[in-house]
Design a protein around this motif. Structure first.
Motif, short mmCIF file in Angstrom:
data_model
loop_
_atom_site.label_atom_id
_atom_site.label_comp_id
_atom_site.label_asym_id
_atom_site.label_seq_id
_atom_site.Cartn_x
_atom_site.Cartn_y
_atom_site.Cartn_z
N LYS A 1 0.82 -1.22 0.00
CA LYS A 1 0.00 0.00 0.00
C LYS A 1 0.85 1.27 0.00
O LYS A 1 0.39 2.32 -0.46
CB LYS A 1 -0.94 0.01 1.21
CG LYS A 1 -2.10 -0.95 1.10
CD LYS A 1 -3.05 -0.80 2.28
CE LYS A 1 -4.22 -1.75 2.16
NZ LYS A 1 -5.16 -1.62 3.31
N ASP A 2 2.07 1.17 0.51
CA ASP A 2 2.94 2.34 0.54
C ASP A 2 3.30 2.81 -0.87
O ASP A 2 3.73 3.96 -1.06
CB ASP A 2 4.23 2.03 1.31
CG ASP A 2 3.97 1.87 2.81
OD1 ASP A 2 2.94 2.38 3.29
OD2 ASP A 2 4.79 1.22 3.48
N LYS A 3 3.14 1.93 -1.85
CA LYS A 3 3.46 2.29 -3.23
C LYS A 3 2.22 2.73 -4.02
O LYS A 3 2.32 3.08 -5.19
CB LYS A 3 4.13 1.11 -3.94
CG LYS A 3 5.49 0.75 -3.35
CD LYS A 3 6.15 -0.39 -4.10
CE LYS A 3 7.53 -0.70 -3.52
NZ LYS A 3 8.18 -1.84 -4.22
N ALA A 4 1.07 2.72 -3.37
CA ALA A 4 -0.17 3.13 -4.05
C ALA A 4 -0.20 4.65 -4.20
O ALA A 4 0.25 5.38 -3.32
CB ALA A 4 -1.37 2.65 -3.26
N PRO A 5 -0.74 5.14 -5.31
CA PRO A 5 -0.84 6.59 -5.51
C PRO A 5 -1.87 7.21 -4.57
O PRO A 5 -2.75 6.52 -4.04
CB PRO A 5 -1.26 6.72 -6.97
CG PRO A 5 -1.85 5.41 -7.33
CD PRO A 5 -1.19 4.38 -6.48
N PRO A 6 -1.80 8.52 -4.35
CA PRO A 6 -2.64 9.17 -3.34
C PRO A 6 -4.14 9.09 -3.61
O PRO A 6 -4.93 9.20 -2.66
CB PRO A 6 -2.15 10.62 -3.34
CG PRO A 6 -1.37 10.80 -4.59
CD PRO A 6 -0.81 9.46 -4.92
N TYR A 7 -4.55 8.89 -4.87
CA TYR A 7 -5.99 8.79 -5.12
C TYR A 7 -6.58 7.49 -4.59
O TYR A 7 -7.80 7.31 -4.60
CB TYR A 7 -6.31 8.96 -6.62
CG TYR A 7 -5.62 7.99 -7.55
CD1 TYR A 7 -6.14 6.72 -7.79
CD2 TYR A 7 -4.46 8.35 -8.21
CE1 TYR A 7 -5.51 5.84 -8.65
CE2 TYR A 7 -3.82 7.48 -9.08
CZ TYR A 7 -4.35 6.23 -9.30
OH TYR A 7 -3.72 5.35 -10.16
#
Length: 221
Positions: free
Chosen positions: A52-58
């Motif tokens: 999840k740390d690599k997921a984009p802010p949206y």
């Protein structure tokens, strides 16, 4: 395999074309153009983010509200304050595009999707509000739709930029000169950040609501 930037852009504007069906075509196009970063982003959007740390802010810290299960009335708003809502009612959505889209398709407008609270958060919140009832986070359909529209808008903007560089028509391959001409567009973050800012004004399709028969018997087609 033949692919067309023009057609891809048109598909992002058609509510009848699910994003889960559009993304594989976009991956094919990105691969043909040697847009490795774009292809990688599209694949992880399709498969989901294991980290999840690599997921984009949206996809992160999406707002919901806490609901409690009443034996008499079913799921109702829980008696939480603003601070508790801020602490417990926000979620990260790491699932792949297809799973998110199916969740959205299964919700009626104005409704949402309940997600179980983390076990530790559940115990902590139950203690804070002195309530033993089952608690969950309810994310509105619009939260899911906005995430999906943002990803769709990023593909739209990328396609638009390719067209502006003259990459159009059906192709089975692209020449080294054509690939060189658009190599600067291999930047998914550029397009999803632009999509986040402009999603409400771009002509991309929203996730349509399934009709009753489609919900009962499955999506047609």
């Amino acid at each position: 395999m033949s692919t067309s930037v023009d057609h891809l852009m048109e598909r992002t504007q058609d509510a009848g074309d699910l994003l889960g069906d559009i993304v594989p075509s976009a991956i094919t196009l990105a691969t043909m153009l040697r847009h490795r970063q774009m292809a990688a982003w599209l694949r992880v959007e399709f498969d989901g983010y294991a980290d999840k740390d690599k997921a984009p802010p949206y996809r992160l810290d999406l707002p919901g509200h806490i609901v409690a299960k009443s034996p008499q009335y079913g799921w109702i708003p829980a008696p939480v304050n603003e601070q508790q809502t801020k602490e417990f009612a926000h979620l990260d959505l790491a699932e792949g595009i297809k799973a998110l889209e199916q969740t959205c398709l299964g919700c009626k407008k104005g409704n949402g999707n309940r997600v179980a609270l983390d076990k530790d958060d559940l115990a902590k919140l139950q203690k804070q509000i002195n309530l033993s009832a089952e608690l969950a986070i309810n994310l509105s359909r619009e939260v899911y739709c906005r995430l999906l529209r943002t990803a769709r808008a990023a593909i739209y903007l990328w396609s638009e930029a390719l067209l502006e560089e003259g990459i159009s028509g059906d192709h089975n391959h692209y020449t080294p000169e054509e690939r060189k001409k658009v190599e600067h567009l291999d930047s998914p973050e550029r397009f999803w950040r632009q999509a986040m800012a402009e999603v409400d004004t771009l002509p991309v399709a929203d996730v349509r609501e399934l009709g009753f028969l489609e919900r009962v018997f499955g999506r047609a087609g």
